[in-house]
Design a protein around this motif. Structure first.
Motif, PDB file in Angstrom:
ATOM      1  N   LYS A 149       0.831  -1.200   0.000  1.00 44.83           N
ATOM      2  CA  LYS A 149       0.000   0.000   0.000  1.00 44.83           C
ATOM      3  C   LYS A 149       0.869   1.255   0.000  1.00 44.83           C
ATOM      4  O   LYS A 149       0.596   2.202  -0.724  1.00 44.83           O
ATOM      5  CB  LYS A 149      -0.952  -0.009   1.202  1.00 44.83           C
ATOM      6  CG  LYS A 149      -2.115  -0.965   1.051  1.00 44.83           C
ATOM      7  CD  LYS A 149      -2.920  -1.092   2.309  1.00 44.83           C
ATOM      8  CE  LYS A 149      -3.724   0.122   2.630  1.00 44.83           C
ATOM      9  NZ  LYS A 149      -4.625  -0.054   3.793  1.00 44.83           N
TER      10      LYS A 149
ATOM     11  N   GLU B  99      -7.135   4.641  -8.313  1.00 45.39           N
ATOM     12  CA  GLU B  99      -8.237   3.709  -8.049  1.00 45.39           C
ATOM     13  C   GLU B  99      -7.822   2.621  -7.058  1.00 45.39           C
ATOM     14  O   GLU B  99      -8.604   2.245  -6.184  1.00 45.39           O
ATOM     15  CB  GLU B  99      -8.735   3.086  -9.360  1.00 45.39           C
ATOM     16  CG  GLU B  99      -9.340   4.099 -10.308  1.00 45.39           C
ATOM     17  CD  GLU B  99     -10.416   4.963  -9.667  1.00 45.39           C
ATOM     18  OE1 GLU B  99     -11.308   4.419  -8.986  1.00 45.39           O
ATOM     19  OE2 GLU B  99     -10.350   6.201  -9.822  1.00 45.39           O
ATOM     20  N   VAL B 100      -6.596   2.138  -7.181  1.00 46.14           N
ATOM     21  CA  VAL B 100      -6.084   1.135  -6.239  1.00 46.14           C
ATOM     22  C   VAL B 100      -6.053   1.719  -4.836  1.00 46.14           C
ATOM     23  O   VAL B 100      -6.478   1.080  -3.864  1.00 46.14           O
ATOM     24  CB  VAL B 100      -4.673   0.655  -6.667  1.00 46.14           C
ATOM     25  CG1 VAL B 100      -4.017  -0.177  -5.580  1.00 46.14           C
ATOM     26  CG2 VAL B 100      -4.752  -0.116  -7.978  1.00 46.14           C
TER      27      VAL B 100
ATOM     28  N   LYS C 264      -7.765   4.284  -3.661  1.00 47.76           N
ATOM     29  CA  LYS C 264      -9.128   4.534  -3.168  1.00 47.76           C
ATOM     30  C   LYS C 264      -9.705   3.289  -2.508  1.00 47.76           C
ATOM     31  O   LYS C 264     -10.380   3.375  -1.490  1.00 47.76           O
ATOM     32  CB  LYS C 264     -10.041   4.984  -4.313  1.00 47.76           C
ATOM     33  CG  LYS C 264      -9.882   6.426  -4.690  1.00 47.76           C
ATOM     34  CD  LYS C 264     -10.879   6.777  -5.787  1.00 47.76           C
ATOM     35  CE  LYS C 264     -10.794   8.222  -6.180  1.00 47.76           C
ATOM     36  NZ  LYS C 264     -11.775   8.571  -7.224  1.00 47.76           N
ATOM     37  N   ARG C 265      -9.435   2.125  -3.105  1.00 48.29           N
ATOM     38  CA  ARG C 265      -9.941   0.876  -2.515  1.00 48.29           C
ATOM     39  C   ARG C 265      -9.214   0.545  -1.210  1.00 48.29           C
ATOM     40  O   ARG C 265      -9.833   0.085  -0.256  1.00 48.29           O
ATOM     41  CB  ARG C 265      -9.790  -0.280  -3.506  1.00 48.29           C
ATOM     42  CG  ARG C 265     -10.752  -0.198  -4.659  1.00 48.29           C
ATOM     43  CD  ARG C 265     -10.767  -1.466  -5.491  1.00 48.29           C
ATOM     44  NE  ARG C 265      -9.467  -1.809  -6.052  1.00 48.29           N
ATOM     45  CZ  ARG C 265      -9.032  -1.430  -7.248  1.00 48.29           C
ATOM     46  NH1 ARG C 265      -9.790  -0.673  -8.013  1.00 48.29           N
ATOM     47  NH2 ARG C 265      -7.844  -1.808  -7.677  1.00 48.29           N
TER      48      ARG C 265
ATOM     49  N   HIS D  74      -9.823   3.801   1.567  1.00 44.29           N
ATOM     50  CA  HIS D  74     -11.132   4.464   1.557  1.00 44.29           C
ATOM     51  C   HIS D  74     -11.550   5.013   2.918  1.00 44.29           C
ATOM     52  O   HIS D  74     -12.314   5.960   2.992  1.00 44.29           O
ATOM     53  CB  HIS D  74     -12.207   3.518   1.017  1.00 44.29           C
ATOM     54  CG  HIS D  74     -12.416   2.314   1.881  1.00 44.29           C
ATOM     55  ND1 HIS D  74     -11.614   1.202   1.752  1.00 44.29           N
ATOM     56  CD2 HIS D  74     -13.299   2.060   2.872  1.00 44.29           C
ATOM     57  CE1 HIS D  74     -12.020   0.304   2.643  1.00 44.29           C
ATOM     58  NE2 HIS D  74     -13.024   0.797   3.327  1.00 44.29           N
TER      59      HIS D  74
END
Length: 97
Positions: free
Chosen positions: A27, A76-77, A79-80, A83
């Motif tokens: 991450k 997008e990665v 955001k998942r 979040h």
């Protein structure tokens, strides 16, 4: 419980901790890659100008075509994965491309 069961439990806990550390490192790596590509994307977009020689325009466009899609994908990665982290979500939304 026998000794084999204790060994299994210790192994399972160790494996879980290792996987958790790897997920956190991934991450962080994704976040760093996003920032780098987003910065490059925005910088290149600000450099492009119709008065530049065509060779230079094409070079900038080629670099934009590399950095911007990477940044969009990583956004997008992230955001998942983040979040529930308001600070990081606000930070990634500051980038506009």
């Amino acid at each position: 419980m026998g000794i084999e069961m204790y060994k299994f439990i210790i192994f399972f806990i160790s494996l879980s901790l290792c996987l958790s550390v790897q997920a956190t490192e991934q991450k962080n790596s994704d976040l760093q890659s996003f920032i780098e590509n987003a910065e490059i994307c925005q910088h290149l977009a600000s450099e492009w100008d119709s008065s530049l020689p065509q060779v230079q325009q094409r070079y900038i466009e080629e670099q934009i075509d590399i950095a911007c899609p990477k940044a969009k994908h990583l956004r997008e990665v992230i955001k998942r994965g983040y979040h529930d982290n308001k600070k990081i979500m606000e930070m990634i939304e500051r980038y506009d491309f």
